[in-house]
Design an enzyme around this catalytic site. Structure first.
Site: not given
Ligand SMILES: NC(=O)c1ccc[n+]([C@@H]2O[C@H](COP(=O)([O-])OP(=O)(O)OC[C@H]3O[C@@H](n4cnc5c(N)ncnc54)[C@H](OP(=O)(O)O)[C@@H]3O)[C@@H](O)[C@H]2O)c1
Length: 244
Positions: A149, A136
């Site tokens: 985070y 991130s």
């Molecule tokens: N979107 C952004 O702007 C952004 C920016 C920088 C970095 N990121 C990173 O990108 C990655 C994906 O994020 P996203 O934005 O796509 O978020 P998201 O839509 O909230 O997806 C997060 C995923 O993580 C899974 N997860 C969370 N806790 C878990 C657990 N205890 N066991 C198994 N799975 C778990 C969730 O599945 P369940 O809820 O079904 O468990 C979901 O599939 C993350 O690492 C995030 O930090 C995102």
């Protein structure tokens, strides 16, 4: 372009992980994905070749959940690519107000669970498997009110650096940049998601790095936004580096 690749993606029930599963599968890879919500995983795989995609509902925060993932992962071993995309956001509050339970939980999911799951997966990896950590912007430089985070993504960067020094295959950090997903909407409720790249927009670097023998150096850090619109299969340039 990935028909010879066996890929494990965590966090496949939503957002970026969901798009990774769909795009890797569309390129012919065998994909195993995991997340807690089975309903989300089933939505992800709608329309995909079900012979090539395995879903594993599991909580990677628990030892049992990680063991379930590792057991199922034997079905796609040797694994060529692991993308650690699952992540937890936690509260957006100043450090002074940060709740202790959330502090431990967010670190546990974003760092400890990644490490412990990766330990279990290591015997199932091909000797030169590619490892991609999803970082991130605030993991590269912290910002106020991003709390654990930001701290945990910085720790993830450290974990990836150590792994890059130890592991025979390439290890990369990819920062998606602000992307329209449920996590981003929770973090920035006043933001119009239409102003952000969609998960599909930021896929080129993730696709390129999953291809066999990318020439990027192990330990490199990428910003996915630098590759929006790039052809993942020819030359992708960004961060001042050439990958291709
Ligand atoms: N979107 C952004 O702007 C952004 C920016 C920088 C970095 N990121 C990173 O990108 C990655 C994906 O994020 P996203 O934005 O796509 O978020 P998201 O839509 O909230 O997806 C997060 C995923 O993580 C899974 N997860 C969370 N806790 C878990 C657990 N205890 N066991 C198994 N799975 C778990 C969730 O599945 P369940 O809820 O079904 O468990 C979901 O599939 C993350 O690492 C995030 O930090 C995102």
């Amino acid at each position: 372009m990935l028909s010879d690749r066996s890929i494990l993606v965590t966090g496949g029930s939503s957002g970026i992980g969901r798009e990774l599963v769909r795009q890797y599968a569309a390129q012919g890879a065998r994909v195993l994905t995991t997340a807690r919500r089975e309903s989300g995983l089933l939505e992800t795989i709608q329309g995909l070749d079900l012979e090539r995609v395995i879903t594993v509902p599991a909580d990677i925060g628990s030892r049992t959940g990680r063991e379930i993932v590792a057991t199922e992962a034997m079905r796609i071993s040797p694994i060529d690519v692991v993308v650690h995309a699952a992540g937890a956001l936690g509260p957006k509050v100043p450090l002074a107000d940060y709740p202790e339970a959330a502090w431990h939980e967010v670190f546990h999911i974003n760092v400890t669970a990644v490490h412990l799951l990766h330990q279990l997966l290591t015997p199932l990896l091909s000797p030169t498997a590619t490892i991609i950590g999803v970082s991130s912007s605030v993991g590269r430089r912290g910002r106020g009110e991003w709390g654990m985070y930001a701290v945990s993504k910085s720790a993830l960067e450290g974990w990836l650096e150590v792994l890059a020094d130890e592991w025979e295959g390439p290890v990369y950090s990819v920062n998606p940049g602000g992307t329209a997903t449920p996590m981003r909407a929770e973090a920035m409720p006043d933001e119009d998601p239409a102003t952000l790249p969609a998960p599909s927009d930021i896929m080129p670097i993730f696709l390129r790095l999953a291809r066999a023998h990318p020439t990027a150096e192990s330990g490199e850090k990428f910003d996915a936004r630098d590759f929006i619109g790039a052809d993942p299969w020819t030359v992708a340039e960004g961060n001042g580096q050439t990958v291709g």
